[in-house]
Scaffold this motif. Structure first.
Motif, PDB file in Angstrom:
ATOM      1  N   GLY A 115     -41.471  37.176  18.592  1.00  0.00           N
ATOM      2  CA  GLY A 115     -42.186  36.743  17.398  1.00  0.00           C
ATOM      3  C   GLY A 115     -41.399  37.006  16.128  1.00  0.00           C
ATOM      4  N   SER A 116     -40.740  38.175  16.068  1.00  0.00           N
ATOM      5  CA  SER A 116     -39.955  38.519  14.878  1.00  0.00           C
ATOM      6  C   SER A 116     -38.737  37.616  14.726  1.00  0.00           C
ATOM      7  CB  SER A 116     -39.504  39.983  14.957  1.00  0.00           C
ATOM      8  OG  SER A 116     -40.622  40.848  14.946  1.00  0.00           O
ATOM      9  N   GLU A 117     -38.146  37.222  15.839  1.00  0.00           N
ATOM     10  CA  GLU A 117     -37.004  36.307  15.770  1.00  0.00           C
ATOM     11  C   GLU A 117     -37.446  34.933  15.285  1.00  0.00           C
ATOM     12  OE1 GLU A 117     -33.540  34.183  15.905  1.00  0.00           O
ATOM     13  OE2 GLU A 117     -33.915  36.329  15.696  1.00  0.00           O
ATOM     14  N   LYS A 118     -38.624  34.505  15.704  1.00  0.00           N
ATOM     15  CA  LYS A 118     -39.148  33.223  15.233  1.00  0.00           C
ATOM     16  C   LYS A 118     -39.428  33.271  13.730  1.00  0.00           C
ATOM     17  CE  LYS A 118     -41.129  31.729  19.638  1.00  0.00           C
ATOM     18  NZ  LYS A 118     -42.356  31.535  20.446  1.00  0.00           N
ATOM     19  N   VAL A 119     -39.981  34.382  13.271  1.00  0.00           N
ATOM     20  CA  VAL A 119     -40.240  34.545  11.835  1.00  0.00           C
ATOM     21  C   VAL A 119     -38.927  34.560  11.061  1.00  0.00           C
ATOM     22  CG1 VAL A 119     -41.060  36.171  10.094  1.00  0.00           C
ATOM     23  CG2 VAL A 119     -42.466  35.702  12.098  1.00  0.00           C
ATOM     24  N   LYS A 168     -41.099  18.411   8.450  1.00  0.00           N
ATOM     25  CA  LYS A 168     -40.991  17.907   9.817  1.00  0.00           C
ATOM     26  C   LYS A 168     -40.627  19.023  10.795  1.00  0.00           C
ATOM     27  CE  LYS A 168     -38.248  14.742  12.666  1.00  0.00           C
ATOM     28  NZ  LYS A 168     -37.096  13.806  12.680  1.00  0.00           N
ATOM     29  N   LYS A 169     -39.685  19.861  10.400  1.00  0.00           N
ATOM     30  CA  LYS A 169     -39.246  20.949  11.281  1.00  0.00           C
ATOM     31  C   LYS A 169     -40.344  21.993  11.476  1.00  0.00           C
ATOM     32  CE  LYS A 169     -34.284  20.478  10.493  1.00  0.00           C
ATOM     33  NZ  LYS A 169     -33.074  21.025   9.855  1.00  0.00           N
ATOM     34  N   ASN A 170     -41.109  22.265  10.431  1.00  0.00           N
ATOM     35  CA  ASN A 170     -42.215  23.216  10.575  1.00  0.00           C
ATOM     36  C   ASN A 170     -43.299  22.668  11.496  1.00  0.00           C
ATOM     37  OD1 ASN A 170     -40.890  24.942   8.758  1.00  0.00           O
ATOM     38  ND2 ASN A 170     -42.813  25.537   7.783  1.00  0.00           N
ATOM     39  N   SER A 183     -46.676  30.773  14.248  1.00  0.00           N
ATOM     40  CA  SER A 183     -47.066  29.470  13.704  1.00  0.00           C
ATOM     41  C   SER A 183     -47.851  29.618  12.408  1.00  0.00           C
ATOM     42  CB  SER A 183     -47.897  28.687  14.733  1.00  0.00           C
ATOM     43  OG  SER A 183     -47.083  28.229  15.781  1.00  0.00           O
ATOM     44  N   ILE A 184     -48.537  30.752  12.241  1.00  0.00           N
ATOM     45  CA  ILE A 184     -49.249  30.991  10.988  1.00  0.00           C
ATOM     46  C   ILE A 184     -48.255  31.075   9.836  1.00  0.00           C
ATOM     47  CG2 ILE A 184     -50.707  32.630   9.726  1.00  0.00           C
ATOM     48  CD1 ILE A 184     -52.058  33.336  12.344  1.00  0.00           C
ATOM     49  N   ILE A 210     -53.864  25.376  15.401  1.00  0.00           N
ATOM     50  CA  ILE A 210     -53.452  26.764  15.561  1.00  0.00           C
ATOM     51  C   ILE A 210     -54.654  27.697  15.495  1.00  0.00           C
ATOM     52  CG2 ILE A 210     -52.061  28.632  14.568  1.00  0.00           C
ATOM     53  CD1 ILE A 210     -50.510  26.400  16.030  1.00  0.00           C
ATOM     54  N   SER A 211     -55.593  27.404  14.612  1.00  0.00           N
ATOM     55  CA  SER A 211     -56.806  28.214  14.512  1.00  0.00           C
ATOM     56  C   SER A 211     -57.569  28.223  15.837  1.00  0.00           C
ATOM     57  CB  SER A 211     -57.704  27.680  13.403  1.00  0.00           C
ATOM     58  OG  SER A 211     -58.960  28.334  13.406  1.00  0.00           O
TER      59      SER A 211
END
Length: 237
Positions: A115-119, A168-170, A183-184, A210-211
């Motif tokens: 998760g931290s790498e994604k952030v 688009k990338k997000n 994703s948040i 996502i919610s």
């Protein structure tokens, strides 16, 4: 003798396993630190609250030790309110961070936490886009006094392309990570104080996706509940 040893150690192993499932660890190195103390803050929705601190040794190493946690959540690690990074830590993780610059967010690596790498990836991509957009803004201001058609329309086009590409990338990230709280982060990123990366009214559908997804996995999370409330408010429910 071996069997007795294993039987004796078994309760300790089980206890250690239980502890790791309800906590995570953060350690790492800071290159040329500008302070001797790093602060760890838990992000309670929009309010970061200090929960721990760690001394930075002469060799730049630091260790926060064991941090209690029962589910993934966002945390900030930094020297000040202006010099920090955000991580997404989960129970059981052993997170290692290497800061390569005194400006912590400028250059760092993280391991042991998906998760931290994604952030980190999301933040680095946004930072790079902001640098390009700021440069274009300066070019546009410089061209303001020049005759029409002298490059301003091209600057506007480049600016819009960067913004659209970032959106688009997000969206691609969100669709590929519907079960991750990272994703948040992608939903709420801002280009500046007045503009979100997901700027189109149609993007509310991604907040809803996502919610709904995260509410199933983390029904007790304050962060997820806040997202759900935002969605309801936007939908007028």
């Amino acid at each position: 003798m071996m069997k007795r040893t294993l039987i004796f150690l078994l309760p300790l192993i089980i206890l250690a396993g239980c502890r790791s499932k309800n906590s995570f660890n953060i350690s790492g190195v800071v290159a040329n630190p500008d302070s001797l103390t790093l602060l760890l803050k838990k992000v309670n929705v929009n309010l970061p609250v200090i929960i721990d601190s760690a001394k930075v040794g002469k060799n730049g190493k630091f260790n926060f030790g064991s941090i209690k946690a029962t589910e993934p959540d966002f945390y900030q690690i930094g020297f000040t309110d202006q010099n920090f990074i955000t991580i997404l830590a989960s129970p059981g993780e052993k997170i290692n961070i290497r800061f390569n610059d005194r400006n912590l967010s400028r250059s760092y690596t993280v391991s042991g936490s998906d998760g931290s790498e994604k952030v980190r990836m999301l933040d680095m991509r946004l930072a790079a886009a902001k640098i390009r957009l700021d440069s274009l803004r300066k070019e546009y201001v410089s061209a303001a006094g020049e005759p029409a058609g002298s490059g301003k329309s091209e600057i506007e086009s480049l600016f819009d392309n960067i913004v659209r590409d970032l959106r688009k990338k997000n969206i691609e990230f969100i669709i590929s990570n519907t079960t991750s709280m990272a994703s948040i982060k992608a939903l709420y990123q801002r280009i500046d104080e007045n503009a979100y990366v997901l700027y189109d009214p149609r993007d509310l559908q991604y907040m809803k996706i996502i919610s709904d997804s995260l509410s199933k996995y983390y029904p007790g999370s304050k962060t997820v509940k806040a997202l759900t409330e935002d969605v309801r408010r936007e939908l007028g429910e």
